[in-house]
Design a protein around this motif. Structure first.
Motif, PDB file in Angstrom:
ATOM      1  N   PHE A   1       8.505  74.638  34.771  1.00  0.00           N
ATOM      2  CA  PHE A   1       8.302  73.523  35.690  1.00  0.00           C
ATOM      3  C   PHE A   1       7.692  72.324  34.953  1.00  0.00           C
ATOM      4  CE2 PHE A   1       5.562  70.978  38.323  1.00  0.00           C
ATOM      5  CZ  PHE A   1       6.468  70.544  39.281  1.00  0.00           C
ATOM      6  N   LYS A   2       6.698  72.603  34.120  1.00  0.00           N
ATOM      7  CA  LYS A   2       6.035  71.504  33.395  1.00  0.00           C
ATOM      8  C   LYS A   2       7.029  70.785  32.481  1.00  0.00           C
ATOM      9  CE  LYS A   2       1.356  73.420  33.302  1.00  0.00           C
ATOM     10  NZ  LYS A   2       0.336  74.025  32.426  1.00  0.00           N
ATOM     11  N   THR A   3       7.895  71.556  31.816  1.00  0.00           N
ATOM     12  CA  THR A   3       8.910  70.935  30.949  1.00  0.00           C
ATOM     13  C   THR A   3       9.802  70.017  31.770  1.00  0.00           C
ATOM     14  OG1 THR A   3       8.911  72.852  29.489  1.00  0.00           O
ATOM     15  CG2 THR A   3      10.856  71.443  29.406  1.00  0.00           C
ATOM     16  N   ARG A   4      10.180  70.477  32.941  1.00  0.00           N
ATOM     17  CA  ARG A   4      11.063  69.690  33.803  1.00  0.00           C
ATOM     18  C   ARG A   4      10.382  68.387  34.246  1.00  0.00           C
ATOM     19  NH1 ARG A   4      14.338  72.601  38.658  1.00  0.00           N
ATOM     20  NH2 ARG A   4      15.212  73.795  36.946  1.00  0.00           N
ATOM     21  N   LEU A   5       9.145  68.523  34.690  1.00  0.00           N
ATOM     22  CA  LEU A   5       8.413  67.326  35.142  1.00  0.00           C
ATOM     23  C   LEU A   5       8.238  66.342  33.986  1.00  0.00           C
ATOM     24  CD1 LEU A   5       6.745  65.817  37.304  1.00  0.00           C
ATOM     25  CD2 LEU A   5       4.757  67.130  36.552  1.00  0.00           C
ATOM     26  N   HIS A   6       7.905  66.867  32.813  1.00  0.00           N
ATOM     27  CA  HIS A   6       7.672  66.019  31.651  1.00  0.00           C
ATOM     28  C   HIS A   6       8.936  65.235  31.282  1.00  0.00           C
ATOM     29  CE1 HIS A   6       6.036  64.583  27.964  1.00  0.00           C
ATOM     30  NE2 HIS A   6       6.749  65.365  27.181  1.00  0.00           N
ATOM     31  N   ARG A   7      10.064  65.912  31.256  1.00  0.00           N
ATOM     32  CA  ARG A   7      11.319  65.223  30.896  1.00  0.00           C
ATOM     33  C   ARG A   7      11.700  64.202  31.956  1.00  0.00           C
ATOM     34  NH1 ARG A   7      14.876  70.087  28.126  1.00  0.00           N
ATOM     35  NH2 ARG A   7      13.438  70.353  26.382  1.00  0.00           N
ATOM     36  N   ALA A   8      11.449  64.545  33.212  1.00  0.00           N
ATOM     37  CA  ALA A   8      11.749  63.581  34.278  1.00  0.00           C
ATOM     38  C   ALA A   8      10.898  62.327  34.114  1.00  0.00           C
ATOM     39  CB  ALA A   8      11.486  64.221  35.646  1.00  0.00           C
ATOM     40  N   ARG A   9       9.610  62.524  33.820  1.00  0.00           N
ATOM     41  CA  ARG A   9       8.734  61.360  33.629  1.00  0.00           C
ATOM     42  C   ARG A   9       9.175  60.532  32.424  1.00  0.00           C
ATOM     43  NH1 ARG A   9       2.764  64.066  34.076  1.00  0.00           N
ATOM     44  NH2 ARG A   9       2.479  64.028  36.338  1.00  0.00           N
ATOM     45  N   LEU A  10       9.605  61.210  31.361  1.00  0.00           N
ATOM     46  CA  LEU A  10      10.060  60.461  30.177  1.00  0.00           C
ATOM     47  C   LEU A  10      11.302  59.641  30.496  1.00  0.00           C
ATOM     48  CD1 LEU A  10       9.526  63.036  27.278  1.00  0.00           C
ATOM     49  CD2 LEU A  10       8.350  60.850  27.560  1.00  0.00           C
ATOM     50  N   HIS A  11      12.185  60.215  31.310  1.00  0.00           N
ATOM     51  CA  HIS A  11      13.359  59.447  31.721  1.00  0.00           C
ATOM     52  C   HIS A  11      12.928  58.198  32.500  1.00  0.00           C
ATOM     53  CE1 HIS A  11      17.279  58.384  33.275  1.00  0.00           C
ATOM     54  NE2 HIS A  11      16.740  58.344  34.476  1.00  0.00           N
ATOM     55  N   LEU A  12      11.980  58.367  33.412  1.00  0.00           N
ATOM     56  CA  LEU A  12      11.502  57.215  34.185  1.00  0.00           C
ATOM     57  C   LEU A  12      10.833  56.199  33.260  1.00  0.00           C
ATOM     58  CD1 LEU A  12      10.001  59.047  37.314  1.00  0.00           C
ATOM     59  CD2 LEU A  12      12.310  58.180  36.986  1.00  0.00           C
ATOM     60  N   ARG A  13      10.115  56.708  32.264  1.00  0.00           N
ATOM     61  CA  ARG A  13       9.500  55.819  31.269  1.00  0.00           C
ATOM     62  C   ARG A  13      10.569  54.974  30.577  1.00  0.00           C
ATOM     63  NH1 ARG A  13       8.125  53.986  26.530  1.00  0.00           N
ATOM     64  NH2 ARG A  13      10.240  54.592  25.979  1.00  0.00           N
ATOM     65  N   ASN A  14      11.666  55.632  30.187  1.00  0.00           N
ATOM     66  CA  ASN A  14      12.736  54.906  29.495  1.00  0.00           C
ATOM     67  C   ASN A  14      13.333  53.826  30.396  1.00  0.00           C
ATOM     68  OD1 ASN A  14      12.277  56.601  27.370  1.00  0.00           O
ATOM     69  ND2 ASN A  14      14.112  57.860  27.665  1.00  0.00           N
ATOM     70  N   ARG A  15      13.499  54.155  31.666  1.00  0.00           N
ATOM     71  CA  ARG A  15      14.048  53.159  32.602  1.00  0.00           C
ATOM     72  C   ARG A  15      13.085  51.992  32.799  1.00  0.00           C
ATOM     73  NH1 ARG A  15      18.496  54.649  31.674  1.00  0.00           N
ATOM     74  NH2 ARG A  15      19.898  55.690  33.131  1.00  0.00           N
ATOM     75  N   LEU A  16      11.804  52.316  32.881  1.00  0.00           N
ATOM     76  CA  LEU A  16      10.820  51.247  33.049  1.00  0.00           C
ATOM     77  C   LEU A  16      10.750  50.384  31.788  1.00  0.00           C
ATOM     78  CD1 LEU A  16       9.051  50.351  35.353  1.00  0.00           C
ATOM     79  CD2 LEU A  16       7.198  51.762  34.485  1.00  0.00           C
ATOM     80  N   GLU A  17      10.942  50.990  30.645  1.00  0.00           N
ATOM     81  CA  GLU A  17      10.977  50.227  29.391  1.00  0.00           C
ATOM     82  C   GLU A  17      12.143  49.229  29.416  1.00  0.00           C
ATOM     83  OE1 GLU A  17      10.274  51.518  24.950  1.00  0.00           O
ATOM     84  OE2 GLU A  17      12.247  52.170  25.606  1.00  0.00           O
ATOM     85  N   SER A  18      13.302  49.679  29.874  1.00  0.00           N
ATOM     86  CA  SER A  18      14.448  48.759  29.972  1.00  0.00           C
ATOM     87  C   SER A  18      14.099  47.594  30.899  1.00  0.00           C
ATOM     88  CB  SER A  18      15.678  49.469  30.543  1.00  0.00           C
ATOM     89  OG  SER A  18      16.009  50.562  29.754  1.00  0.00           O
ATOM     90  N   PHE A  19      13.413  47.924  31.996  1.00  0.00           N
ATOM     91  CA  PHE A  19      13.027  46.869  32.942  1.00  0.00           C
ATOM     92  C   PHE A  19      12.130  45.833  32.264  1.00  0.00           C
ATOM     93  CE2 PHE A  19       9.779  45.211  35.813  1.00  0.00           C
ATOM     94  CZ  PHE A  19      10.564  44.552  36.740  1.00  0.00           C
TER      95      PHE A  19
END
Lengths: 81, 211
Positions: B179-197
């Protein structure tokens, strides 16, 4: 033991939560001391979690609960088991 | 409607989720008691009001159909959360949605020597209110919607609903570490999207205003 940037990327969440082992925490701190790029990654990760925590709940659309109740009364008690 | 979803009690209990089962399980009582909370969770999972209404209605209907099981439930909100998750997944399957992003691997490009292939920069602090705060919110909601179901559920349960890791992992039938791995990767994806923003924002500013 030294950690690579990739190792740091894998462990950021546990590091933030304080659930990384003391040894790995120390290795990660040593890496951060030498790697501004990973510090930036950690900072931006923190900011994402802050943004998520502040994300407001959406407002209920007007009449949504009334519509749901009406549909339940039509579909539910008589037709269900 | 999913007749065969697992409704095993998730054995989740915390102050966040504790509640008593009401005496009456009439539709009006259920809607009054649980409707808003289910809708808000469903809205976060489904991404739009119409689907959230359908998920809420389907969840409450299941509750009516399994009233005796629900009455014996020591953790009604855990039970309700699990059904809501199942119904939201079901509606996602029925809708012809665009394929979700893949998060099978860490969403950070790494070079052969173990260094990141990308130079990160800290983000500006997001303001609490105003047009920029709203733009960030829209972008983050869009990024949450494009996550695969299980990853979106992890973010919604922990970061938006405030559940603990053990609570959320039990609801999703995952080992804690998975579960932690899943949450971590999801947050990193959101981080990448926010970086693009933020990169787009910087591109819009006049050159003299850039740091």
């Amino acid at each position: 033991m030294t950690l690579s940037c990739r190792d740091v990327g894998d462990r950021l969440m546990l590091f933030r939560d304080g659930t990384l082992s003391p040894k790995e925490t120390e290795w990660l701190r040593q890496h951060l001391h030498l790697c501004p790029n990973c510090i930036s990654l950690l900072d931006s990760y923190d900011e994402v979690v802050r943004v998520l925590e502040r994300l407001k709940p959406v407002d209920l659309p007007p009449g949504a609960l009334d519509r749901i109740r009406q549909r339940l009364e039509e579909d539910g008690p008589s037709s269900c088991c | 409607m999913g007749c065969c979803v697992s409704l095993a009690p998730p054995e989740v209990s915390s102050p966040t989720m504790a509640a008593d089962v009401p005496e009456s399980l009439a539709p009006a009582t259920l809607v009054e008691r649980y409707g808003e909370r289910i809708f808000r969770l469903a809205r976060r999972l489904a991404g739009n009001d119409t689907d959230a209404e359908d998920v809420t209605q389907a969840t409450l209907l299941k509750l009516l159909q399994r009233a005796s099981e629900f009455r014996g439930e020591s953790d009604p909100f855990g039970w309700i959360y699990r059904i809501t998750l199942n119904e939201a997944r079901e509606i996602h399957r029925r809708r012809a949605r665009r394929p979700a992003v893949s998060l099978d691997a860490l969403p950070l490009a790494v070079q052969e020597d173990g260094h990141f292939a990308h130079a990160f920069r800290p983000f500006p602090s997001t303001p609490d209110r105003g047009p920029l705060a709203q733009e960030v919110e829209v972008r983050v909601r869009e990024a949450i919607e494009e996550l695969p179901d299980g990853y979106r559920e992890a973010v919604v349960l922990v970061d938006l609903e405030g559940l603990s890791y053990p609570e959320a992992s039990k609801l999703l039938d995952l080992h804690l570490n998975a579960f932690k791995t899943r949450l971590h990767r999801a947050r990193l994806h959101l981080r990448n999207r926010l970086e693009s923003f933020w990169n787009e924002q910087e591109g819009r500013r006049p050159q003299g205003d850039r740091p």
